[in-house]
Motif scaffolding. Sequence first.
Motif, PDB file in Angstrom:
ATOM      1  N   SER A 116       0.814  -1.218   0.000  1.00  8.93           N
ATOM      2  CA  SER A 116       0.000   0.000   0.000  1.00  8.93           C
ATOM      3  C   SER A 116       0.843   1.261   0.000  1.00  8.93           C
ATOM      4  CB  SER A 116      -0.918   0.013   1.218  1.00  8.93           C
ATOM      5  OG  SER A 116      -1.799  -1.069   1.177  1.00  8.93           O
ATOM      6  N   GLU A 117       0.156   2.388  -0.184  1.00 12.28           N
ATOM      7  CA  GLU A 117       0.852   3.662  -0.279  1.00 12.28           C
ATOM      8  C   GLU A 117       1.420   4.143   1.048  1.00 12.28           C
ATOM      9  OE1 GLU A 117      -2.124   7.233  -0.685  1.00 12.28           O
ATOM     10  OE2 GLU A 117      -2.816   5.558  -1.914  1.00 12.28           O
ATOM     11  N   ASP A 118       1.002   3.540   2.162  1.00 13.65           N
ATOM     12  CA  ASP A 118       1.557   3.928   3.466  1.00 13.65           C
ATOM     13  C   ASP A 118       2.762   3.079   3.857  1.00 13.65           C
ATOM     14  OD1 ASP A 118       0.299   1.527   4.026  1.00 13.65           O
ATOM     15  OD2 ASP A 118      -0.749   2.261   5.813  1.00 13.65           O
ATOM     16  N   GLY A 119       3.257   2.223   2.945  1.00 16.90           N
ATOM     17  CA  GLY A 119       4.415   1.379   3.233  1.00 16.90           C
ATOM     18  C   GLY A 119       4.069   0.077   3.930  1.00 16.90           C
ATOM     19  N   THR A 120       2.787  -0.226   4.070  1.00 21.90           N
ATOM     20  CA  THR A 120       2.340  -1.439   4.764  1.00 21.90           C
ATOM     21  C   THR A 120       2.122  -2.579   3.785  1.00 21.90           C
ATOM     22  OG1 THR A 120       1.223  -0.102   6.439  1.00 21.90           O
ATOM     23  CG2 THR A 120       0.527  -2.395   6.268  1.00 21.90           C
ATOM     24  N   MET A 121       2.529  -3.764   4.203  1.00 20.66           N
ATOM     25  CA  MET A 121       2.246  -5.008   3.493  1.00 20.66           C
ATOM     26  C   MET A 121       1.056  -5.659   4.188  1.00 20.66           C
ATOM     27  SD  MET A 121       4.666  -6.087   1.246  1.00 20.66           S
ATOM     28  CE  MET A 121       4.371  -7.817   1.433  1.00 20.66           C
ATOM     29  N   ARG A 122       0.183  -6.279   3.402  1.00 19.88           N
ATOM     30  CA  ARG A 122      -0.943  -7.016   3.968  1.00 19.88           C
ATOM     31  C   ARG A 122      -1.014  -8.390   3.331  1.00 19.88           C
ATOM     32  NH1 ARG A 122      -2.252  -1.821   4.014  1.00 19.88           N
ATOM     33  NH2 ARG A 122      -3.285  -0.972   5.840  1.00 19.88           N
ATOM     34  N   LEU A 123      -1.427  -9.367   4.123  1.00 19.83           N
ATOM     35  CA  LEU A 123      -1.737 -10.692   3.603  1.00 19.83           C
ATOM     36  C   LEU A 123      -3.243 -10.870   3.698  1.00 19.83           C
ATOM     37  CD1 LEU A 123       1.013 -13.036   5.116  1.00 19.83           C
ATOM     38  CD2 LEU A 123       1.005 -11.779   2.955  1.00 19.83           C
ATOM     39  N   TRP A 124      -3.839 -11.374   2.619  1.00 21.17           N
ATOM     40  CA  TRP A 124      -5.283 -11.576   2.514  1.00 21.17           C
ATOM     41  C   TRP A 124      -5.561 -13.055   2.308  1.00 21.17           C
ATOM     42  CZ3 TRP A 124      -8.385  -7.012   2.077  1.00 21.17           C
ATOM     43  CH2 TRP A 124      -7.685  -5.827   1.890  1.00 21.17           C
ATOM     44  N   ASP A 125      -6.523 -13.592   3.018  1.00 21.75           N
ATOM     45  CA  ASP A 125      -6.972 -14.968   2.807  1.00 21.75           C
ATOM     46  C   ASP A 125      -7.932 -14.973   1.620  1.00 21.75           C
ATOM     47  OD1 ASP A 125      -9.116 -17.170   3.218  1.00 21.75           O
ATOM     48  OD2 ASP A 125      -7.466 -17.802   4.518  1.00 21.75           O
ATOM     49  N   VAL A 126      -7.637 -15.767   0.599  1.00 17.37           N
ATOM     50  CA  VAL A 126      -8.466 -15.783  -0.613  1.00 17.37           C
ATOM     51  C   VAL A 126      -9.874 -16.286  -0.316  1.00 17.37           C
ATOM     52  CG1 VAL A 126      -8.731 -16.846  -2.904  1.00 17.37           C
ATOM     53  CG2 VAL A 126      -6.506 -15.949  -2.191  1.00 17.37           C
ATOM     54  N   ASN A 127     -10.013 -17.269   0.577  1.00 24.60           N
ATOM     55  CA  ASN A 127     -11.342 -17.823   0.883  1.00 24.60           C
ATOM     56  C   ASN A 127     -12.220 -16.871   1.678  1.00 24.60           C
ATOM     57  OD1 ASN A 127     -10.954 -20.271  -0.491  1.00 24.60           O
ATOM     58  ND2 ASN A 127      -9.864 -21.119   1.266  1.00 24.60           N
ATOM     59  N   THR A 128     -11.663 -16.234   2.718  1.00 31.05           N
ATOM     60  CA  THR A 128     -12.467 -15.338   3.561  1.00 31.05           C
ATOM     61  C   THR A 128     -12.468 -13.903   3.047  1.00 31.05           C
ATOM     62  OG1 THR A 128     -10.621 -14.754   5.034  1.00 31.05           O
ATOM     63  CG2 THR A 128     -11.938 -16.721   5.609  1.00 31.05           C
ATOM     64  N   ARG A 129     -11.481 -13.571   2.188  1.00 28.11           N
ATOM     65  CA  ARG A 129     -11.327 -12.225   1.626  1.00 28.11           C
ATOM     66  C   ARG A 129     -11.046 -11.182   2.706  1.00 28.11           C
ATOM     67  NH1 ARG A 129     -16.330 -12.902  -2.668  1.00 28.11           N
ATOM     68  NH2 ARG A 129     -15.567 -14.861  -3.465  1.00 28.11           N
ATOM     69  N   LYS A 130     -10.364 -11.605   3.761  1.00 27.32           N
ATOM     70  CA  LYS A 130     -10.043 -10.727   4.887  1.00 27.32           C
ATOM     71  C   LYS A 130      -8.535 -10.618   5.061  1.00 27.32           C
ATOM     72  CE  LYS A 130     -14.326 -10.391   6.484  1.00 27.32           C
ATOM     73  NZ  LYS A 130     -15.091  -9.256   6.131  1.00 27.32           N
ATOM     74  N   VAL A 131      -8.103  -9.504   5.662  1.00 24.70           N
ATOM     75  CA  VAL A 131      -6.699  -9.318   6.004  1.00 24.70           C
ATOM     76  C   VAL A 131      -6.360 -10.255   7.153  1.00 24.70           C
ATOM     77  CG1 VAL A 131      -4.985  -7.697   6.897  1.00 24.70           C
ATOM     78  CG2 VAL A 131      -6.667  -6.929   5.223  1.00 24.70           C
ATOM     79  N   ILE A 132      -5.296 -11.033   6.989  1.00 32.93           N
ATOM     80  CA  ILE A 132      -4.883 -11.960   8.048  1.00 32.93           C
ATOM     81  C   ILE A 132      -3.559 -11.550   8.695  1.00 32.93           C
ATOM     82  CG2 ILE A 132      -6.196 -13.945   7.209  1.00 32.93           C
ATOM     83  CD1 ILE A 132      -3.635 -14.938   5.812  1.00 32.93           C
ATOM     84  N   ALA A 133      -2.853 -10.598   8.074  1.00 36.85           N
ATOM     85  CA  ALA A 133      -1.605 -10.097   8.663  1.00 36.85           C
ATOM     86  C   ALA A 133      -1.278  -8.742   8.059  1.00 36.85           C
ATOM     87  CB  ALA A 133      -0.461 -11.068   8.392  1.00 36.85           C
ATOM     88  N   LYS A 134      -0.605  -7.903   8.876  1.00 35.06           N
ATOM     89  CA  LYS A 134      -0.117  -6.595   8.415  1.00 35.06           C
ATOM     90  C   LYS A 134       1.324  -6.464   8.867  1.00 35.06           C
ATOM     91  CE  LYS A 134      -4.473  -4.176   9.004  1.00 35.06           C
ATOM     92  NZ  LYS A 134      -5.163  -3.057   9.648  1.00 35.06           N
TER      93      LYS A 134
END
Length: 170
Positions: A91-109
């Motif tokens: 993202s533009e704020d320098g943050t990495m995110r991991l998304w679960d494809v099945n739940t479509r939710k962020v699982i880690a930042k």
Amino acid sequence: MSSATAQSAQMKKMSAVTPSKTMRGHKKLVRGVAHLPGGQHIITCSLDGSLRLWDLKSSTQTGNDWRDERVKLGIWTMALSPKGKTVASGSEDGTMRLWDVNTRKVIAKWQGHAEVVDSVCWSPNGEQIVSGSRDGTARVWHVESGRPVKGLNPVKTGHESVLALDLDVE
């Protein structure tokens, strides 16, 4: 007709692409696309701050936008894990995110970059991710712990930005 004019006309002819389908939904520029295993769906990321799942047969969005609830920042890059179960985004704020494809939710930042994350790449075994930023650094992350790999971080490239990456570790 001069050869330069003929070459220009030929280039225009070759570069004319007619889309076979149009998918509408993102409100800003789409920055990334990934095919899911099976070849029936794609995921896109956009500067509108969302990821979206698309059905290729019907050209329609499947379900709601994927968003990090409290964040309205653009998503500049993404990559699908080797097994197709997780998306890494930057993202533009320098943050990495991991998304679960099945739940479509962020699982880690993960935070570590000082500027926009422009590129992400998974290792072939899916155990590490490398991210590149406009702060001129690359960072290698352990997926399971979410921590940077000791002794490697940050990788100072000496360049203004890191726009493309490839990670091949065993």
